[in-house]
Scaffold this motif. Structure first.
Motif, short mmCIF file in Angstrom:
data_model
loop_
_atom_site.label_atom_id
_atom_site.label_comp_id
_atom_site.label_asym_id
_atom_site.label_seq_id
_atom_site.Cartn_x
_atom_site.Cartn_y
_atom_site.Cartn_z
N PRO A 227 -6.98 15.55 13.27
CA PRO A 227 -6.67 13.89 14.76
C PRO A 227 -5.56 13.50 14.07
O PRO A 227 -5.39 13.14 12.90
N PHE A 228 -4.84 13.25 15.43
CA PHE A 228 -3.61 11.89 14.89
C PHE A 228 -4.05 10.89 14.48
O PHE A 228 -4.57 10.11 14.75
N VAL A 229 -3.79 9.86 12.69
CA VAL A 229 -3.78 8.73 12.61
C VAL A 229 -2.87 8.53 11.96
O VAL A 229 -1.62 8.55 12.12
N PRO A 230 -2.20 6.77 12.70
CA PRO A 230 -1.66 6.31 13.14
C PRO A 230 -1.36 5.67 11.69
O PRO A 230 -2.42 4.78 11.43
N MET A 231 -0.01 5.36 11.05
CA MET A 231 0.06 4.91 9.52
C MET A 231 -0.42 3.19 9.75
O MET A 231 -0.72 2.57 8.97
N GLY A 232 0.04 2.84 11.12
CA GLY A 232 -0.38 1.80 11.17
C GLY A 232 -2.15 1.41 11.06
O GLY A 232 -2.20 -0.21 10.72
N VAL A 233 -2.57 1.50 11.26
CA VAL A 233 -4.24 1.32 10.32
C VAL A 233 -4.16 0.97 9.00
O VAL A 233 -5.08 0.06 9.28
N PHE A 234 -3.51 1.44 8.79
CA PHE A 234 -3.58 0.41 6.48
C PHE A 234 -2.77 -0.77 7.04
O PHE A 234 -2.09 -0.35 5.48
N GLY A 235 -2.08 -1.32 8.04
CA GLY A 235 -1.04 -2.34 7.89
C GLY A 235 -1.51 -2.91 7.36
O GLY A 235 -0.47 -3.97 6.38
N ILE A 237 -3.31 -3.42 4.11
CA ILE A 237 -2.97 -2.84 2.92
C ILE A 237 -1.48 -2.69 2.54
O ILE A 237 -1.28 -3.08 1.18
N VAL A 238 -0.62 -2.25 3.34
CA VAL A 238 0.56 -2.12 3.35
C VAL A 238 1.74 -2.55 4.16
O VAL A 238 1.25 -2.04 5.29
N PRO A 239 2.38 -3.27 3.96
CA PRO A 239 3.91 -3.10 5.17
C PRO A 239 3.81 -2.27 6.31
O PRO A 239 4.15 -1.59 5.19
N VAL A 240 3.75 -1.54 7.16
CA VAL A 240 3.82 -0.42 7.97
C VAL A 240 4.92 -1.06 9.32
O VAL A 240 4.92 -1.26 10.36
N VAL A 241 6.58 0.05 9.05
CA VAL A 241 7.13 -0.04 9.77
C VAL A 241 7.25 1.46 10.63
O VAL A 241 7.55 2.53 10.00
N THR A 242 7.06 1.60 11.59
CA THR A 242 6.58 2.75 12.67
C THR A 242 7.77 2.61 13.76
O THR A 242 8.69 1.72 14.47
N VAL A 243 8.38 4.29 13.85
CA VAL A 243 9.27 4.47 14.40
C VAL A 243 8.62 5.30 15.35
O VAL A 243 8.16 6.39 15.07
N GLY A 244 8.91 5.53 16.64
CA GLY A 244 8.85 6.61 17.98
C GLY A 244 9.54 6.29 19.01
O GLY A 244 10.40 5.20 19.06
N LEU A 260 10.58 0.71 17.20
CA LEU A 260 10.78 0.27 15.89
C LEU A 260 9.48 -1.21 15.52
O LEU A 260 9.24 -1.95 16.35
N VAL A 261 8.18 -0.95 15.59
CA VAL A 261 7.37 -1.85 15.55
C VAL A 261 6.83 -2.34 14.13
O VAL A 261 6.95 -1.24 13.02
N THR A 262 6.81 -3.55 13.82
CA THR A 262 6.53 -4.54 12.40
C THR A 262 4.38 -4.19 12.98
O THR A 262 4.05 -4.49 13.10
N ASN A 263 4.30 -3.29 11.39
CA ASN A 263 2.60 -2.89 12.04
C ASN A 263 2.57 -3.46 10.00
O ASN A 263 2.34 -3.64 9.36
N ASP A 264 2.05 -5.50 10.61
CA ASP A 264 2.13 -6.41 9.43
C ASP A 264 1.06 -7.63 9.45
O ASP A 264 1.68 -8.77 9.74
#
Length: 415
Positions: A227-235, A237-244, A260-264
């Protein structure tokens, strides 16, 4: 007397655009034979919107028309995005996260492309470098090259379903490395990263002190076992910038609406000045049409699940046709079946071909002789591979792959 002018075009722009998907496909399509009565089969594109099986939902079209007719979205919007759109995207993405995004975490962009341009520009500084996947999406190379931003490449491992080579990420990184890019679901490989692997990516990035740019434009277009798991799940642990964007899942790339989304959750990107720089970039660039932003809330709310099911089922069917047909073409090898996005990478076995020099030569001659357009692997970082798009009508895909087999038979090395 010869006139002298002091201006001329920027040659770096021509050089940068030559390595984009569109630039390479245009080069291939110049070889098409206009006298061939058969329809051209496009197996190199990332835009299936012209095909009946991939028509967007009428409810999305109705939402766009309603936004226009409301007369509420005829003026300029905020450079970061209108409030209703930012709120809608934050709620849409939060459904898959262990924490809730704020509308302030969301910045609306002109498609995913402007989001990529924004974060690359924001992170670029003298001597900085960024880690990119190989194979990958060549716009990153074009944008970093034009910006004189050093790009270093880590491999995706064919023997591990295109997982990130994390040892390479660590060895490539130094004190000037600022970020790494992952594309999930994968373009060009059609892979889908598993939860455990994404967690290792996050832990590696944290160890190195770099952020993760997660290109998730193909989010939820998965049809395999993962299944699709967004990287933001691990925000956390580490800052994630999601683009979509809505381009791929809703099949409307021409509507040019992305984010552009900041997962932080820990606010690291604010402390490091990244958020302020994102706002600064958007203040000096264009923003997406306000009526498209105005429609996105209703697009998210009104799109029925059966629309998504239909698109994914069509992709699943087409991916199977692609895998099955490729197995019957001796000069092509598919190391792993696609599980997501709209693409698959296949290896070209040149020793089996008599008069083909490389992947670009293969694609040029294929276009000329069979009116089939495929992207040469050199465009995405893998020479003598091909990126095949299966997001077209299944019958057209079957026809295109049969033509590729005929092309092979005509050029096969005589035993």
């Amino acid at each position: 007397m010869e006139e002298k002018w002091r201006f001329k075009g920027n040659e770096e722009l021509s050089q940068a655009s030559a390595v984009t998907v569109r630039g390479v496909l245009n080069m291939v399509m110049e070889n098409l034979n206009g006298d061939d009565p058969r329809p051209v089969i496009p197996l190199g594109h990332g835009d299936p919107s012209a095909f009946p099986s991939f028509r967007t939902t009428t409810l999305a079209e109705d939402a766009l028309c309603a936004a226009i007719r409301s007369a509420k979205f005829n003026g300029y919007g905020s450079t970061v995005g209108i409030p209703s759109a930012r709120r809608a995207v934050s709620e849409y993405l939060s459904k898959d996260l262990p924490y809730k995004l704020s509308p302030d975490d969301v910045f609306m962009t002109i498609g995913c492309t402007q989001a990529l341009e924004a974060i690359v520009t924001v992170l670029n500084r003298p001597n900085a470098n960024i880690l990119l996947p190989r194979p990958g999406f060549p716009y990153y190379e074009a944008r970093t090259g034009f910006s004189h931003f050093e790009a270093r490449h880590f491999d995706l491992l064919t023997e591990k379903d295109w997982e990130v080579d994390l040892d390479a990420v660590e060895s490539l990184s130094d004190e000037n490395t600022v970020a790494m890019v992952i594309i999930n679901p994968g373009n060009p490989c059609g892979n889908v990263f598993k939860y455990e692997h994404l967690k290792k990516v996050a832990e590696t990035a944290r160890k190195l002190g770099i952020l993760v740019i997660a290109d998730e434009v193909y989010d939820h277009l998965t049809f395999g076992s993962s299944p699709f798991v967004p990287m933001g799940v691990f925000g956390s642990i580490v800052p994630v910038v999601t683009v979509g964007s809505i381009s791929k899942r809703w099949i409307v790339p021409g509507w040019r609406l992305g984010w552009l989304v900041t997962n932080d959750p820990h606010g690291i990107l604010i402390k490091q000045g990244v958020v302020a720089s994102i706002k600064g970039f958007l203040n000096i660039s264009s923003d997406p049409a306000t009526f498209t932003q105005g429609a996105v809330e209703q697009i998210f709310e009104n799109t029925p699940s059966d629309f998504f099911d239909k698109i994914v089922n069509t992709l699943r069917e087409s991916a199977k046709i692609c895998s099955d047909r490729v197995q019957g073409i001796p000069c092509l090898t598919c190391p792993s079946k696609p599980e997501g996005s709209m693409f698959v990478m296949v290896k070209l076995n040149l020793p089996l071909l008599d008069d083909i020099k490389d992947d670009l030569d293969f694609c040029r001659k294929l276009a000329k002789e069979e009116s089939v357009v495929v992207l040469p692997g050199v465009a995405v970082g893998l020479k003598n591979w091909l990126r095949v798009t299966f997001a077209i009508e299944p019958s057209s895909l079957d026809d295109g792959l049969r033509r590729i087999k005929s092309f092979y038979q005509r050029h096969a090395k005589k035993q």
